[in-house]
Design a protein around this motif. Sequence first.
Motif, mmCIF file in Angstrom:
data_model
loop_
_atom_site.group_PDB
_atom_site.id
_atom_site.type_symbol
_atom_site.label_atom_id
_atom_site.label_comp_id
_atom_site.label_asym_id
_atom_site.label_seq_id
_atom_site.Cartn_x
_atom_site.Cartn_y
_atom_site.Cartn_z
ATOM 1 N N GLY A 140 -42.736 78.828 17.292
ATOM 2 C CA GLY A 140 -41.488 78.196 16.895
ATOM 3 C C GLY A 140 -40.903 78.869 15.674
ATOM 4 O O GLY A 140 -41.561 79.657 14.999
ATOM 5 N N ASP A 141 -39.654 78.550 15.386
ATOM 6 C CA ASP A 141 -38.987 79.173 14.238
ATOM 7 C C ASP A 141 -38.764 78.188 13.097
ATOM 8 O O ASP A 141 -38.027 78.468 12.168
ATOM 9 C CB ASP A 141 -37.665 79.806 14.665
ATOM 10 C CG ASP A 141 -36.703 78.798 15.274
ATOM 11 O OD1 ASP A 141 -37.044 77.608 15.361
ATOM 12 O OD2 ASP A 141 -35.594 79.209 15.658
ATOM 13 N N PHE A 142 -39.439 77.042 13.147
ATOM 14 C CA PHE A 142 -39.276 76.044 12.099
ATOM 15 C C PHE A 142 -40.434 76.075 11.105
ATOM 16 O O PHE A 142 -40.236 76.012 9.905
ATOM 17 C CB PHE A 142 -39.143 74.648 12.717
ATOM 18 C CG PHE A 142 -38.871 73.567 11.717
ATOM 19 C CD1 PHE A 142 -37.614 73.440 11.141
ATOM 20 C CD2 PHE A 142 -39.870 72.691 11.335
ATOM 21 C CE1 PHE A 142 -37.362 72.453 10.205
ATOM 22 C CE2 PHE A 142 -39.622 71.698 10.401
ATOM 23 C CZ PHE A 142 -38.374 71.572 9.840
ATOM 24 N N VAL A 152 -58.551 75.817 14.384
ATOM 25 C CA VAL A 152 -58.323 75.427 15.778
ATOM 26 C C VAL A 152 -57.286 74.320 15.838
ATOM 27 O O VAL A 152 -57.087 73.574 14.877
ATOM 28 C CB VAL A 152 -59.622 74.989 16.493
ATOM 29 C CG1 VAL A 152 -60.606 76.149 16.567
ATOM 30 C CG2 VAL A 152 -60.257 73.779 15.841
ATOM 31 N N GLY A 153 -56.625 74.201 16.977
ATOM 32 C CA GLY A 153 -55.520 73.257 17.182
ATOM 33 C C GLY A 153 -55.851 72.185 18.187
ATOM 34 O O GLY A 153 -56.972 71.687 18.168
ATOM 35 N N PRO A 154 -54.874 71.909 19.031
ATOM 36 C CA PRO A 154 -53.605 72.592 19.216
ATOM 37 C C PRO A 154 -52.692 72.425 18.005
ATOM 38 O O PRO A 154 -52.888 71.523 17.192
ATOM 39 C CB PRO A 154 -53.007 71.937 20.462
ATOM 40 C CG PRO A 154 -53.661 70.610 20.557
ATOM 41 C CD PRO A 154 -55.005 70.745 19.918
ATOM 42 N N PHE A 155 -51.683 73.318 17.922
ATOM 43 C CA PHE A 155 -50.824 73.389 16.755
ATOM 44 C C PHE A 155 -49.422 72.885 17.056
ATOM 45 O O PHE A 155 -48.845 73.212 18.084
ATOM 46 C CB PHE A 155 -50.712 74.842 16.262
ATOM 47 C CG PHE A 155 -52.038 75.498 16.042
ATOM 48 C CD1 PHE A 155 -52.824 75.142 14.961
ATOM 49 C CD2 PHE A 155 -52.510 76.459 16.913
ATOM 50 C CE1 PHE A 155 -54.058 75.741 14.749
ATOM 51 C CE2 PHE A 155 -53.739 77.072 16.715
ATOM 52 C CZ PHE A 155 -54.515 76.706 15.627
ATOM 53 N N LYS A 156 -48.864 72.126 16.121
ATOM 54 C CA LYS A 156 -47.470 71.728 16.247
ATOM 55 C C LYS A 156 -46.610 72.987 16.172
ATOM 56 O O LYS A 156 -46.926 73.910 15.441
ATOM 57 C CB LYS A 156 -47.074 70.761 15.133
ATOM 58 C CG LYS A 156 -45.733 70.120 15.377
ATOM 59 C CD LYS A 156 -45.549 68.885 14.538
ATOM 60 C CE LYS A 156 -44.275 68.183 14.970
ATOM 61 N NZ LYS A 156 -44.106 66.923 14.296
ATOM 62 N N GLY A 157 -45.529 72.999 16.938
ATOM 63 C CA GLY A 157 -44.658 74.163 17.007
ATOM 64 C C GLY A 157 -44.682 74.765 18.400
ATOM 65 O O GLY A 157 -43.728 75.416 18.817
#
Length: 164
Positions: A140-142, A152-157
């Motif tokens: 993402g670009d934010f 480890v995630g999952p990652f926001k974005g």
Amino acid sequence: MHPNRFEPQAGQESVWDYPRPAILEDTTKHIRIICNDIVLAETDRAKRVLETSHPPCYYIPIEDIKMEYLVETSRRTMCEWKGISQYYDIAIADKYIQNAGWRYTLPTPNFVDIQNSISFYGSLMDACYVNDELITPQDGDFYGGWITSDIVGPFKGEVGTWGW
């Protein structure tokens, strides 16, 4: 809706164990940023911001950045945890990157220690390293987090994560 948390292995951290609201911590990890074949920043004195579901953002002291390549912009944003930030473009030879980095010029009390530090979007740099490991930029670009093998995630974005 919350995703299924990945279980960290020995030596790893889960971003789902990071706190909310965000916190700031010192790190002695070696940080190096390459842009247009120039070492733009290098430090062992960075700080990192930890927030639930996000890979860390690393903030580098201004003294450890080649500031002659940064151009302050009029862009400002506000984070409820960290405060008001200003952005920087990067101009190196024929390469110009808009809004490549940011710093909190009016930080909240818990983040005053990064007032004179800048974080960079890894996706806009040639390479960013944490202890000589090439990072993967947060999707993402934010957000501007840096993913390494010890996170480890999952990652926001990532696609479909705005509702978390």
